[in-house]
Structures are given as C-alpha cells and as structure tokens.
Design an enzyme around this catalytic site. Structure first.
Site, PDB file in Angstrom:
ATOM      1  N   ARG A  47       0.842  -1.211   0.000  1.00 45.37           N
ATOM      2  CA  ARG A  47       0.000   0.000   0.000  1.00 45.37           C
ATOM      3  C   ARG A  47       0.872   1.253   0.000  1.00 45.37           C
ATOM      4  O   ARG A  47       0.551   2.256  -0.614  1.00 45.37           O
ATOM      5  CB  ARG A  47      -0.985  -0.024   1.185  1.00 45.37           C
ATOM      6  CG  ARG A  47      -1.783   1.259   1.343  1.00 45.37           C
ATOM      7  CD  ARG A  47      -3.152   1.079   2.030  1.00 45.37           C
ATOM      8  NE  ARG A  47      -3.139   0.200   3.184  1.00 45.37           N
ATOM      9  CZ  ARG A  47      -2.621   0.512   4.382  1.00 45.37           C
ATOM     10  NH1 ARG A  47      -2.074   1.693   4.591  1.00 45.37           N
ATOM     11  NH2 ARG A  47      -2.654  -0.373   5.371  1.00 45.37           N
ATOM     12  N   TYR A  99     -14.979  17.019 -17.049  1.00 44.50           N
ATOM     13  CA  TYR A  99     -15.433  15.626 -16.939  1.00 44.50           C
ATOM     14  C   TYR A  99     -16.483  15.574 -15.820  1.00 44.50           C
ATOM     15  O   TYR A  99     -16.228  16.077 -14.716  1.00 44.50           O
ATOM     16  CB  TYR A  99     -14.235  14.732 -16.604  1.00 44.50           C
ATOM     17  CG  TYR A  99     -14.617  13.314 -16.303  1.00 44.50           C
ATOM     18  CD1 TYR A  99     -15.015  12.466 -17.321  1.00 44.50           C
ATOM     19  CD2 TYR A  99     -14.590  12.833 -14.999  1.00 44.50           C
ATOM     20  CE1 TYR A  99     -15.394  11.165 -17.038  1.00 44.50           C
ATOM     21  CE2 TYR A  99     -14.959  11.530 -14.715  1.00 44.50           C
ATOM     22  CZ  TYR A  99     -15.361  10.701 -15.742  1.00 44.50           C
ATOM     23  OH  TYR A  99     -15.736   9.420 -15.465  1.00 44.50           O
ATOM     24  N   ASP A 171      -6.260  18.569 -15.786  1.00 46.54           N
ATOM     25  CA  ASP A 171      -6.607  17.203 -16.189  1.00 46.54           C
ATOM     26  C   ASP A 171      -6.135  17.064 -17.641  1.00 46.54           C
ATOM     27  O   ASP A 171      -6.735  17.643 -18.548  1.00 46.54           O
ATOM     28  CB  ASP A 171      -8.127  17.008 -16.044  1.00 46.54           C
ATOM     29  CG  ASP A 171      -8.585  15.606 -16.436  1.00 46.54           C
ATOM     30  OD1 ASP A 171      -7.861  14.941 -17.209  1.00 46.54           O
ATOM     31  OD2 ASP A 171      -9.675  15.189 -15.994  1.00 46.54           O
ATOM     32  N   LYS A 196      -7.358   5.909 -20.066  1.00 48.67           N
ATOM     33  CA  LYS A 196      -7.608   6.327 -21.449  1.00 48.67           C
ATOM     34  C   LYS A 196      -6.350   6.130 -22.300  1.00 48.67           C
ATOM     35  O   LYS A 196      -5.931   5.006 -22.498  1.00 48.67           O
ATOM     36  CB  LYS A 196      -8.144   7.761 -21.447  1.00 48.67           C
ATOM     37  CG  LYS A 196      -9.208   8.031 -20.365  1.00 48.67           C
ATOM     38  CD  LYS A 196     -10.508   7.276 -20.590  1.00 48.67           C
ATOM     39  CE  LYS A 196     -11.474   7.332 -19.411  1.00 48.67           C
ATOM     40  NZ  LYS A 196     -11.777   8.612 -18.833  1.00 48.67           N
TER      41      LYS A 196
HETATM   42  C1  LIG Z   1     -12.331   9.117 -17.679  1.00 40.91           C
HETATM   43  C2  LIG Z   1     -11.951  10.470 -17.208  1.00 40.91           C
HETATM   44  C3  LIG Z   1     -11.789  10.757 -15.843  1.00 40.91           C
HETATM   45  C4  LIG Z   1     -12.084   9.732 -14.755  1.00 40.91           C
HETATM   46  O1  LIG Z   1     -11.185   8.693 -14.773  1.00 40.91           O
HETATM   47  P1  LIG Z   1     -11.523   7.170 -14.317  1.00 40.91           P
HETATM   48  O2  LIG Z   1     -10.270   6.460 -14.631  1.00 40.91           O
HETATM   49  O3  LIG Z   1     -12.725   6.732 -15.110  1.00 40.91           O
HETATM   50  O4  LIG Z   1     -11.822   7.226 -12.858  1.00 40.91           O
HETATM   51  C5  LIG Z   1     -11.374  12.030 -15.497  1.00 40.91           C
HETATM   52  N1  LIG Z   1     -11.147  12.977 -16.417  1.00 40.91           N
HETATM   53  C6  LIG Z   1     -11.290  12.735 -17.746  1.00 40.91           C
HETATM   54  C7  LIG Z   1     -11.027  13.834 -18.717  1.00 40.91           C
HETATM   55  C8  LIG Z   1     -11.701  11.487 -18.187  1.00 40.91           C
HETATM   56  O5  LIG Z   1     -11.858  11.263 -19.503  1.00 40.91           O
END
Ligand SMILES: *Cc1c(COP(=O)(O)O)cnc(C)c1O
Length: 372
Positions: A47, A99, A171, A196
């Site tokens: 962890r 998001y 982000d 992604k």
């Molecule tokens: C998918 C996504 C998230 C969230 O991420 P998870 O891995 O699904 O928790 C946050 N910001 C953006 C721009 C995303 O496309």
C-alpha cells in the site's frame, strides 16, 4: 531524450534479478527486512509502495516533466485524493464543461466536508478572474474539454492563477504528455485518467497526479494515498507501463485519423457542425496551435436534425463501437446527451467520437454509409 524515447526508457526495468527486458510483476504485498532490520530497496508494504507502481510513477513524472508522480486505482481516486488534501472552507474553480465526475465529486462528497466550488468558462480568463474569491485555492482545468473539445489557454490561465496565489491543476487525460505538458506552461499539478490514452487498450482503470515540485502538498497527497489505500495494483501498473511504451505511435496515428475524419465531416451535407481543435473553424484553433503538438483524437459532431437523427446515424455505424470512454485503439462513439441525463447542456444532436487505429478509409466509408 525525445518524448518517444522517454516513453520507452522510463518504463524499462531498473531493478530485477534476471536481466529481464520487461519488468516482472511484483505481487508481493510485503517486503523482507535485512538482518539489521533495514529495508534494502525501500519497500515495506504494497500500500505504501510497490516496484511496479514506483516504475509507473517514475515514467509518468518523466513524461510530464514533473519531479514526482502518484499512481491511483482510477482517475477519480486521483481527483478525490487531491481534494482530500484541501482544507474545509477552501474554494475550487472548476470548468463548466469538466469531466462530469469532477464537479460530481465536489458536489456529492466534498461540499459535506466544507469545500465550496464555482463553475467557470475556462476559455475566458476574465470570467475566471471574476470568480476568484479570498478563499479560492485551486483553479482546475481540463483541456481539450468534454464534449465540445474546447481549448483553454494554459499559459494565460496558469499565470492568472499564480497572481492570486492559486494552485493550477490540469486534467491532461485528453491530450497526454505527448501532445501538451501543462507543467511546462505554468501548471502546478497534472491529473490523468490513465484508463484512457496512457494505457490505451481499454483494459485497465487507473489515475495519476504529477507534481511540478515536491512540496508540502505532494507530501500530503502521498500520505493520503498511503493511508487511504486508493493505489493502483501491481498488474494494473504493469499494464499501464506497457501501454505507455506505444503511446507515441498510437497518439500520432489516432490524431492523424481524427484530423481526416474532422475535415471530411465538416463539409458533409448531413453535418451541422464539427468540434475539433485541428480545424481552423474551431474557436480554440490558435491556442491549440500554440500549446498542443497535435490536435488529438477526440472530436464531436453535430448531425443535422435532433437527437433522433444523431442516434440513427450512430446505430448504422459498423466500425465505431457504441460505448462510453475513450483513448483505446478501437473507435468509440457516444450520444453524450443520453449519457449525461436531463440536466445535460450538451446539444441533443451531438455524437462524441474517440478515434482509433482502424484504417482511415474504412472509417470514412463507414461514416459515409451511416450519414446516408
Ligand atoms: C475518464 C476520465 C476521468 C475519470 O477517470 P476514471 O479512470 O474513469 O476514474 C477524469 N477525467 C477525464 C477527462 C476522463 O476522460
């Protein structure tokens, strides 16, 4: 080294006993102390730290040009850990087209713990400035945005935030460090859903925070990660590191495919509007040219008519899988207004496309037949 090389070298194993070219997966949850009761490799318990996670964190920090990174079990776990490091009473600015999970976390979880937030148009520095309050601590950015693929000027907005003493978080999920590096443009922290493009194969959830400087904030978030335990598993880290090795070629080809599709769609008789930062008609084109190496592989298209026409087009497509998410090697398509529900501000005739690695001719043919 160039980013393409860094993506390979930063994921190369540095510590193993078999001279393996690919890192082994360390499933061990605990690590042996030597006779002097020291931890020879610094690992105590998984962890707190694990070799696969350490390697992924090193790769992420290297690619984004940061000093330190933390890998989480999902993008949302990364965002959550960031907000947990703030204090009750702190105020956060979040884009009105972020998001959906980002403002949802603030609203559903963190307002109960004393955080407040305002939604801003991140493409308008004047509106950002007007929304800053004495208790504002964070400017959260996301560019390009979802689903209108709007582009915020990272240099201008991060400089503005700095004059008010705010932290700027970006982000960077849609762009990836191969396209833009927010830390180089003045941001303090980069957030990723590694689910992604970084992992790139729609087979692993993950998230990350990357810090320009190691400081009190990064230390606090490391503590939250260790105590809270929202860590990425060794196998998830291994898969994500493997994905990063091919990120450069994937993003270049996917972006090239997206640019061709956007150009094709823009002049199609059945299309009302295309949102893609690589098109000169896009409001963020100039800024994209300045801060992005490529326009990326996400685009949205408004089909002439309403929701029915958009959904009908989507139903006819054979090569665009109807699914949420993005950034994998396969093309995905989604009717955002249906996903977002009744409060959605997304145009009813909008389809969001995550462009994959299929041959461009096949994708063009498929769209041609579906648009009729
Ligand atoms: C998918 C996504 C998230 C969230 O991420 P998870 O891995 O699904 O928790 C946050 N910001 C953006 C721009 C995303 O496309």
């Amino acid at each position: 080294m160039k980013p393409e090389t860094l993506a390979l070298r930063s994921t190369h194993p540095t510590d193993n006993n078999a001279s393996a070219v690919v890192a082994p997966i360390y499933l061990s949850t605990t690590f042996e102390r030597n006779q002097n009761y020291e931890l020879p490799h610094g690992f105590l318990y998984s962890r707190a730290g694990n070799p696969n996670r350490q390697q992924l964190e090193h790769a992420l920090a290297t690619l984004e040009g940061g000093t330190e990174a933390m890998a989480f079990a999902s993008g949302q776990a990364a965002t959550m850990s960031f907000f947990q490091a703030l204090n009750p009473g702190d105020h956060v600015l979040v884009p009105d087209d972020a998001y959906y999970g980002t403002p949802a976390l603030l609203q559903e979880v963190f307002t109960r713990w004393g955080l407040t937030f305002s939604k801003i148009d991140s493409t308008d520095p004047g509106k950002i400035e007007a929304a800053i309050r004495p208790e504002t601590k964070v400017l959260w950015l996301e560019t390009p945005s979802n689903p209108l693929v709007k582009v915020a000027d990272l240099t201008v907005t991060a400089a503005l935030a700095k004059t008010y003493g705010l932290l700027t978080v970006c982000d960077n999920t849609w762009a990836t460090p191969l396209i833009q590096r927010p830390l180089d443009l003045g941001c303090d922290v980069v957030m990723h859903s590694t689910t992604k493009y970084l992992s790139g194969h729609s087979d692993v959830l993950g998230g990350a925070l990357i810090f320009k400087e190691s400081n009190e904030l990064s230390g606090r978030i490391r503590q939250i990660q260790t105590l809270g335990g929202a860590v990425a598993s060794p196998f998830d880290c291994w898969l994500t590191s493997r994905g990063i090795k091919t990120l450069a070629v994937r993003i270049k080809q996917q972006s090239a495919n997206a640019a061709q599709l956007a150009t094709f769609l823009e002049t199609h008789a059945a299309v009302e509007r295309v949102h893609y930062p690589g098109l000169p008609s896009h409001a963020g084109y100039e800024i994209a040219q300045k801060q992005m190496k490529l326009p990326g592989a996400m685009l949205s298209v408004q089909v002439k008519g309403g929701a029915a026409e958009a959904i009908q087009c989507m139903q006819k497509l054979q090569l665009f899988t109807r699914a949420t998410s993005l950034g994998g090697v396969e093309s995905l398509i989604e009717h955002r207004a249906s996903v977002e529900g009744p409060d959605s501000l997304t145009p009813a005739n909008l389809l969001r496309i995550s462009v994959g690695l299929e041959h461009i001719d096949d994708l063009l043919n498929d769209l041609t037949q579906a648009l009729g």
